[in-house]
Design a protein around this motif. Structure first.
Motif, short mmCIF file in Angstrom:
data_model
loop_
_atom_site.label_atom_id
_atom_site.label_comp_id
_atom_site.label_asym_id
_atom_site.label_seq_id
_atom_site.Cartn_x
_atom_site.Cartn_y
_atom_site.Cartn_z
N GLN A 296 -16.77 12.37 8.11
CA GLN A 296 -18.08 11.77 8.06
C GLN A 296 -18.44 10.93 6.98
OE1 GLN A 296 -20.50 14.39 8.94
NE2 GLN A 296 -22.49 13.01 10.13
N GLY A 297 -18.88 10.19 6.80
CA GLY A 297 -19.15 9.57 4.75
C GLY A 297 -17.44 8.79 4.45
N GLY A 298 -16.94 8.86 5.15
CA GLY A 298 -15.63 8.01 4.23
C GLY A 298 -14.80 7.36 5.10
N THR A 299 -16.05 5.87 5.80
CA THR A 299 -15.85 5.41 7.14
C THR A 299 -14.69 4.30 6.26
OG1 THR A 299 -17.64 4.15 6.20
CG2 THR A 299 -17.08 5.28 8.96
N LEU A 300 -14.78 3.64 5.36
CA LEU A 300 -14.92 2.67 3.95
C LEU A 300 -13.24 2.70 3.47
CD1 LEU A 300 -17.12 0.02 2.51
CD2 LEU A 300 -15.58 0.21 5.08
N TYR A 301 -13.54 4.09 2.89
CA TYR A 301 -12.17 5.04 2.48
C TYR A 301 -10.91 5.70 3.28
CZ TYR A 301 -9.73 7.40 -1.03
OH TYR A 301 -8.88 8.98 -1.79
N SER A 302 -11.74 5.84 4.04
CA SER A 302 -10.51 6.67 5.15
C SER A 302 -10.32 4.92 5.86
CB SER A 302 -11.29 7.01 6.35
OG SER A 302 -9.98 7.61 6.88
N ALA A 303 -10.52 3.87 6.31
CA ALA A 303 -9.83 2.10 6.76
C ALA A 303 -8.94 2.24 6.00
CB ALA A 303 -11.23 1.97 6.98
N SER A 304 -8.82 2.26 4.53
CA SER A 304 -8.42 1.25 3.00
C SER A 304 -7.29 2.39 3.24
CB SER A 304 -9.20 1.43 1.88
OG SER A 304 -9.50 2.94 1.04
N LYS A 305 -7.60 3.97 3.08
CA LYS A 305 -5.85 4.53 3.42
C LYS A 305 -5.15 4.75 4.31
CE LYS A 305 -6.71 5.82 -1.20
NZ LYS A 305 -5.51 5.03 -2.04
N PHE A 306 -6.09 4.45 5.92
CA PHE A 306 -4.81 4.56 7.01
C PHE A 306 -4.62 3.15 6.91
CE2 PHE A 306 -8.02 7.46 9.07
CZ PHE A 306 -6.53 7.99 10.36
N ALA A 307 -4.52 1.92 6.09
CA ALA A 307 -4.30 0.89 5.88
C ALA A 307 -2.80 0.99 5.48
CB ALA A 307 -4.75 0.07 5.40
N VAL A 308 -3.25 1.69 3.55
CA VAL A 308 -1.37 1.90 2.94
C VAL A 308 -0.93 3.30 3.33
CG1 VAL A 308 -1.04 3.81 1.38
CG2 VAL A 308 -3.53 2.18 0.76
N GLU A 309 -0.68 3.73 4.75
CA GLU A 309 -0.02 4.07 5.50
C GLU A 309 0.46 3.58 6.63
OE1 GLU A 309 0.65 8.04 5.80
OE2 GLU A 309 -0.58 8.73 4.04
N GLY A 310 0.15 2.92 6.93
CA GLY A 310 0.78 1.43 8.05
C GLY A 310 1.49 0.73 7.04
N PHE A 311 0.73 0.27 6.09
CA PHE A 311 1.68 -0.57 4.61
C PHE A 311 2.89 0.05 4.89
CE2 PHE A 311 2.71 -1.55 1.24
CZ PHE A 311 2.69 -2.97 0.93
N SER A 312 3.37 1.54 4.46
CA SER A 312 3.44 2.49 3.65
C SER A 312 4.81 2.26 4.73
CB SER A 312 3.10 3.06 3.17
OG SER A 312 2.31 3.08 2.46
N GLU A 313 4.88 2.50 5.52
CA GLU A 313 5.91 3.12 6.69
C GLU A 313 6.63 1.98 7.05
OE1 GLU A 313 5.60 5.36 11.11
OE2 GLU A 313 4.24 6.42 9.41
N SER A 314 6.01 1.08 6.98
CA SER A 314 6.51 -0.50 8.02
C SER A 314 8.01 -1.03 6.09
CB SER A 314 5.75 -1.57 8.42
OG SER A 314 4.59 -1.11 9.14
N LEU A 315 7.21 -0.57 5.38
CA LEU A 315 7.47 -1.47 4.58
C LEU A 315 9.51 -0.88 3.97
CD1 LEU A 315 7.96 -3.54 1.58
CD2 LEU A 315 6.42 -0.95 0.20
N ALA A 316 8.56 0.51 4.18
CA ALA A 316 10.27 1.49 4.37
C ALA A 316 11.02 1.39 4.51
CB ALA A 316 9.83 3.05 4.52
N LEU A 317 11.20 0.17 5.82
CA LEU A 317 11.72 -0.22 7.04
C LEU A 317 12.49 -1.64 6.63
CD1 LEU A 317 10.36 0.96 10.57
CD2 LEU A 317 12.41 2.63 9.14
N GLU A 318 11.51 -1.96 5.76
CA GLU A 318 12.58 -2.89 5.15
C GLU A 318 13.05 -3.04 3.92
OE1 GLU A 318 8.38 -5.25 7.06
OE2 GLU A 318 8.49 -5.74 4.90
N VAL A 319 12.44 -2.62 3.24
CA VAL A 319 13.23 -2.21 1.83
C VAL A 319 14.44 -1.07 1.59
CG1 VAL A 319 11.14 -2.86 0.91
CG2 VAL A 319 11.78 -0.66 0.31
N ALA A 320 14.76 0.04 2.46
CA ALA A 320 16.29 0.32 2.68
C ALA A 320 17.07 -0.08 2.37
CB ALA A 320 16.07 1.24 3.90
N PRO A 321 17.52 -1.43 3.10
CA PRO A 321 18.52 -1.58 3.22
C PRO A 321 18.96 -1.88 1.60
CG PRO A 321 17.68 -2.24 4.67
CD PRO A 321 16.88 -2.00 4.39
N PHE A 322 18.05 -2.14 0.96
CA PHE A 322 18.12 -2.83 -0.40
C PHE A 322 18.75 -1.68 -1.94
CE2 PHE A 322 15.68 -5.87 1.47
CZ PHE A 322 16.82 -6.84 1.55
#
Length: 279
Positions: free
Chosen positions: A143-169
């Motif tokens: 409660q009271g953190g809708t925008l902050y939480s939404a931005s950090k949820f985005a960071v979570e999804g981005f990072s989890e996906s990025l990890a798969l893309e860059v692991a081969p390098f």
């Protein structure tokens, strides 16, 4: 072997603690923020291994300029710490559209800007480690953190996906998920509150703001210890994708995991009924 770090939001708080830990380990650091002179003053004792640079992460060209300067000065970047960010607090309906855009421009798009600028060099050297500062607010809403939480949820999804893309390098990605740490995160100089006023939310908004202000400078987490832990994780051959920092983070993430598990079990039969079945 010593490393070269690029740290955003390095002037204070967790970012500054990471810089101190990296310098203490004998590494080189490109420390960035909107006030490079302030960074220089804070870390002048290690000036030979420190390159303070101005960076507004929301500006893609500034991110590229900083990376270019880092490569010219130190010859490479081994560790990126995407720490720059702030909290837009308050109930969603009282937020102006500009506040929504600003929150994502820094916390999400800014993080992506710096990552995009660093990745080509890490791919060329077939090695690197990216730390993205998330939060327990990236695991569960509050409660009271809708925008902050939404931005950090985005960071979570981005990072989890990025990890798969860059692991081969040979590039690792680690999400740092802190609980409440004793920084100026809730100070007026950092946190921002909704500017609109809607009578129906008046009591709720007042309670939330008072609660946030009461927590300021009383948080249980020690930023210096977290800075040292980030330096330790950067030395590991197989670092974790996620690292929960603090007892409150452990408790919040454990509760979320239990909630997901029980909710999945409660509705499993109905969920399975949506699968396509041949007649």
């Amino acid at each position: 072997m010593s490393k070269t770090w690029l740290v955003t939001g390095a002037a204070r708080g967790i970012g500054a603690a990471v810089v101190r830990a990296a310098l203490a380990a004998g590494d080189r650091v490109v420390a960035t923020g909107r006030d490079p002179a302030g960074i220089s003053r804070a870390f002048e004792a290690q000036s030979e291994r420190l390159l303070p640079l101005r960076l507004d992460v929301s500006e893609p060209h500034e991110a590229q300029d900083v990376v270019d300067a880092a490569l010219e000065h130190f010859g490479g970047i081994d560790v990126l710490v995407n720490n720059a960010g702030y909290a837009q607090l308050g109930v969603f309906e009282e937020m102006e559209p500009a506040a929504v855009s600003a929150q994502f421009s820094t916390n999400v798009f800014g993080l992506m800007n710096v990552t995009r600028a660093v990745l080509p060099q890490m791919r060329r050297q077939r090695a690197g480690h990216i730390f993205n500062l998330s939060s327990i607010a990236g695991i569960r809403g509050g409660q009271g953190g809708t925008l902050y939480s939404a931005s950090k949820f985005a960071v979570e999804g981005f990072s989890e996906s990025l990890a798969l893309e860059v692991a081969p390098f040979g590039i690792s990605v680690t999400l740092i998920e802190p609980g409440y740490f004793r920084t100026d995160f809730l100070d007026a100089s950092s946190a921002r509150f909704a500017t609109r006023t809607i009578p129906d939310y008046a009591d709720q908004s007042a309670r939330l703001r008072a609660a946030f202000e009461a927590q300021n400078r009383k948080q249980p987490g020690d930023p210096e210890k977290l800075g040292c832990l980030v330096a330790f994780l950067a030395s590991q051959d197989k670092p974790p994708l996620r690292f929960a920092a603090g007892s409150d983070a452990i408790n919040a993430i454990s509760a979320k995991a239990e909630s997901l598990s029980s909710g999945l079990a409660a509705w499993q039969a109905l969920s399975l009924s949506t699968d396509w079945r041949q007649p």
